[in-house]
Design an enzyme around this catalytic site. Structure first.
Site, PDB file in Angstrom:
ATOM      1  CB  THR A 183     -11.327  11.642 -22.381  1.00 38.07           C
ATOM      2  OG1 THR A 183     -12.446  12.034 -21.424  1.00 38.07           O
ATOM      3  CG2 THR A 183     -10.668  10.410 -21.904  1.00 38.07           C
TER       4      THR A 183
ATOM      5  CB  THR B 165     -13.976  14.699 -23.144  1.00 38.30           C
ATOM      6  OG1 THR B 165     -13.923  15.446 -22.225  1.00 38.30           O
ATOM      7  CG2 THR B 165     -13.956  15.233 -24.609  1.00 38.30           C
TER       8      THR B 165
HETATM    9  N1  GLY Z   1     -11.543  16.931 -20.717  1.00 38.30           N
HETATM   10  C1  GLY Z   1     -12.663  17.720 -20.819  1.00 38.30           C
HETATM   11  C2  GLY Z   1     -12.252  18.802 -19.743  1.00 38.30           C
HETATM   12  O1  GLY Z   1     -11.585  18.853 -18.954  1.00 38.30           O
HETATM   13  O2  GLY Z   1     -12.866  19.993 -19.864  1.00 38.30           O
END
Ligand code: GLY
Length: 249
Positions: free
Chosen positions: A189, A138
């Site tokens: 993230t 992310t």
């Molecule tokens: N951190 C991004 C997700 O799990 O969608």
């Protein structure tokens, strides 16, 4: 690349909000980044769905989840914040809203993504996403401008080969991103389910409010994630944080 764009805006006297949005837009538009924006891993139905959110210094925020065919979900999130009475719009509604605001449809699935899905189907007969192995990631960006105002943005395609409609932490204010202009901001993230269970980024900011440094606040939040996720050894997540004194963690 995202940081460079954000710095360009901040150095020119731009706002933290513009820097956060336009910084992550660079990554959303890069087809070589396979976990954000165009060129991302699809879900298990072969569809790329995107999640994003943004938060302004005054505490206002906007978010979209599971949006298809739109190149810049972070900009749709900002439009939700600035042009509607709402915080979050999802799915077809988010796409319809984006189109109504002048955005164009974009094919987000590339040949690379199609090949990845075909390969994944042969090696995952149990259809279970595996964190780390499939490059789940992310982008979150925190910005502080010359006025001392803080903003943040977070954007992702979520877990690769996820169930269609699955939403992770990234578009959830407090989980994937939180900014309090009096204290600081945090973004996350990793495996979104683990971050959601701990309301991760709100927690980081609250730890900073209690006087912890950004680094200690992130560490304490990771420890909370571990305590709330018995399967933590199979998972991965991380936080970044910045307080209003420009200290980072
Ligand atoms: N951190 C991004 C997700 O799990 O969608």
């Amino acid at each position: 690349m995202a940081n460079a764009k954000a710095w360009e805006i901040l150095n020119a006297g731009g706002t933290a909000l513009d820097a956060a949005e336009q910084g992550v837009m660079v990554t959303e538009a890069d087809p070589e980044v396979h976990t954000v924006g165009i060129g991302s891993y699809p879900d298990r139905d072969g569809i790329v769905t995107l999640d994003a959110c943004i938060m302004a210094p005054n505490g206002d925020c906007g978010s979209v989840a599971a949006v298809q065919d739109i190149l810049h979900p972070v900009s749709v999130a900002r439009m939700v914040m600035e042009r509607t009475p709402h915080v979050m719009i999802v799915g077809q509604g988010a796409k319809n809203f984006a189109l109504s605001q002048g955005m164009k449809e974009t094919e987000l699935l590339t040949d690379w993504g199609r090949e990845q899905l075909a390969a994944w189907k042969t090696r995952n007969p149990d259809y279970r996403p595996k964190i780390n192995v499939e490059n789940h990631d992310t982008i979150g960006l925190l910005t502080l401008d010359k006025n001392g105002d803080l903003a943040g943005a977070c954007t992702t395609s979520g877990a690769s080969f996820k169930y269609h409609g699955r939403v992770g932490d990234s578009p959830l204010i407090g989980s994937g991103l939180y900014v309090d202009n009096e204290i600081g901001g945090a973004t996350a993230t990793g495996w979104g389910e683990a971050v959601i269970r701990a309301c991760g980024c709100f927690l980081v900011v609250e730890f900073m409010r209690q006087g912890h440094s950004p680094t200690d606040a992130c560490r304490l939040a990771v420890e909370r994630v571990i305590s709330k996720n018995p399967d933590w050894k199979d998972n991965q997540c991380g936080f970044i944080a910045m307080n209003r004194h420009r200290e980072t963690g």
